[in-house]
Design an enzyme around this catalytic site. Structure first.
Site, PDB file in Angstrom:
ATOM      1  N   GLU A   1      -9.320 -34.354 -23.614  1.00  0.00           N
ATOM      2  CA  GLU A   1     -10.088 -33.694 -22.589  1.00  0.00           C
ATOM      3  C   GLU A   1      -9.715 -34.061 -20.943  1.00  0.00           C
ATOM      4  O   GLU A   1      -9.593 -33.329 -19.969  1.00  0.00           O
ATOM      5  CB  GLU A   1     -11.530 -34.277 -22.450  1.00  0.00           C
TER       6      GLU A   1
ATOM      7  N   ASP B   1     -18.762 -25.390 -29.364  1.00  0.00           N
ATOM      8  CA  ASP B   1     -19.368 -25.007 -30.640  1.00  0.00           C
ATOM      9  C   ASP B   1     -20.772 -24.604 -30.601  1.00  0.00           C
ATOM     10  O   ASP B   1     -21.366 -25.189 -29.514  1.00  0.00           O
ATOM     11  CB  ASP B   1     -19.403 -26.304 -31.784  1.00  0.00           C
TER      12      ASP B   1
HETATM   13  N1  ADE Z   1     -19.189 -32.305 -28.499  1.00  0.00           N
HETATM   14  C1  ADE Z   1     -18.884 -31.002 -28.861  1.00  0.00           C
HETATM   15  N2  ADE Z   1     -19.631 -30.452 -29.626  1.00  0.00           N
HETATM   16  C2  ADE Z   1     -20.852 -31.421 -29.932  1.00  0.00           C
HETATM   17  C3  ADE Z   1     -21.914 -31.282 -30.637  1.00  0.00           C
HETATM   18  N3  ADE Z   1     -22.111 -30.157 -31.383  1.00  0.00           N
HETATM   19  N4  ADE Z   1     -22.782 -32.302 -30.905  1.00  0.00           N
HETATM   20  C4  ADE Z   1     -22.289 -33.473 -29.933  1.00  0.00           C
HETATM   21  N5  ADE Z   1     -21.451 -33.580 -29.179  1.00  0.00           N
HETATM   22  C5  ADE Z   1     -20.621 -32.471 -29.010  1.00  0.00           C
END
Ligand code: ADE
Length: 260
Positions: free
Chosen positions: A31, A218
């Protein structure tokens, strides 16, 4: 207006002071890398921190700003990024003490809820953070556990860059149990991450304003397995995050807190 306990703005700043130093707290090297390149920062191997900690520091001048990007670094034993609230709070504490920044930016990836309007690749400015995995069903300690805090208000930044704005819920797991889900819903969160509320806690303790920028890798309430979707989208989302962060830094450059 008086805010309820546990929902305080994270800092009291002199609003007319211009911002000259920005500290980024970033959990994952992937990142941070595009930002280190963009701002032409140099890796520092100085002794700001105790010997042996894995924390990485990149610093330099970009436009009129002194920028430090701090990463939690690789776990000594397992060689993976030190994600989660414990590393993030330690790093935030130590780097604020050492560098005395005007502003903290916690940038990273997050899961997003499509029911709240999030899509893969969106980059959000966070209005409010809280924890979803600190369940303490005792009066008042319940509120302490949730640890709700506001980001430093940035209405002009939000308007000018047309950023999506949402609440962030933090916990130490990538997956989500039904109990987590209920508390994330109670936190009215659009986003779920593993560091934000911990960074906010330390920023509040040390009275440093903090803002949060989170790229959605996500969809938590979708039908794809989180870890697969996360890995699939990571590279593209990190690129989108870097673009948004650069615009934010360009906006902040030369401004006072009251102009944010
Ligand atoms: N970082 C990226 N996706 C995530 C998720 N679903 N839960 C926690 N941290 C995250």
């Amino acid at each position: 207006m008086a805010l309820p306990p546990g929902d305080q703005t994270t800092s009291k700043v002199n609003e007319e002071r211009s911002i000259s130093s920005v500290l980024f707290i970033i959990a994952m090297q992937k990142e941070a890398s595009p930002l280190v390149d963009k701002f032409q920062l140099a890796e520092q191997s100085d002794s700001l921190f105790p010997e042996g900690v894995p924390w990485m520091r990149y610093s330099g001048k970009y436009k009129d700003l002194n920028i430090n990007i701090l990463c939690t670094g690789k776990d000594k034993t397992l060689g993976v990024d030190s994600v989660g609230t414990v590393s993030a709070s330690l790093l935030t504490y130590a780097s604020v003490q050492a560098l005395q920044p005007d502003l903290i930016i916690n940038a990273g990836t997050a899961g997003g809820f499509k029911a709240k309007g999030a899509s893969i690749g969106d980059v959000y400015l966070v209005s409010n953070v809280a924890f979803h995995d600190r369940r303490i069903p005792v009066p008042v300690l319940d509120l302490y556990g949730v640890g709700s805090r506001q980001a430093f208000p940035t209405p002009n930044l939000e308007r000018e860059l047309k950023l999506k704005v949402g609440k962030l819920s933090t916990g130490d797991s990538l997956d989500m149990t039904p109990q987590d889900a209920a508390l994330i819903l109670a936190n009215s969160a659009t986003l779920k991450d593993m560091e934000g509320a911990a960074v906010a806690y330390v920023a509040d303790l040390l009275k440093v304003p903090v803002i949060f920028l989170k790229g959605v890798t996500d969809i938590v309430d979708g039908n794809k397995p989180t870890s697969e979707e996360y890995l699939q989208n990571l590279a593209a989302v990190v690129a989108a995050l870097a673009k948004a962060v650069t615009k934010v830094v360009d906006f902040i450059n030369g401004k006072t807190f009251s102009e944010l």
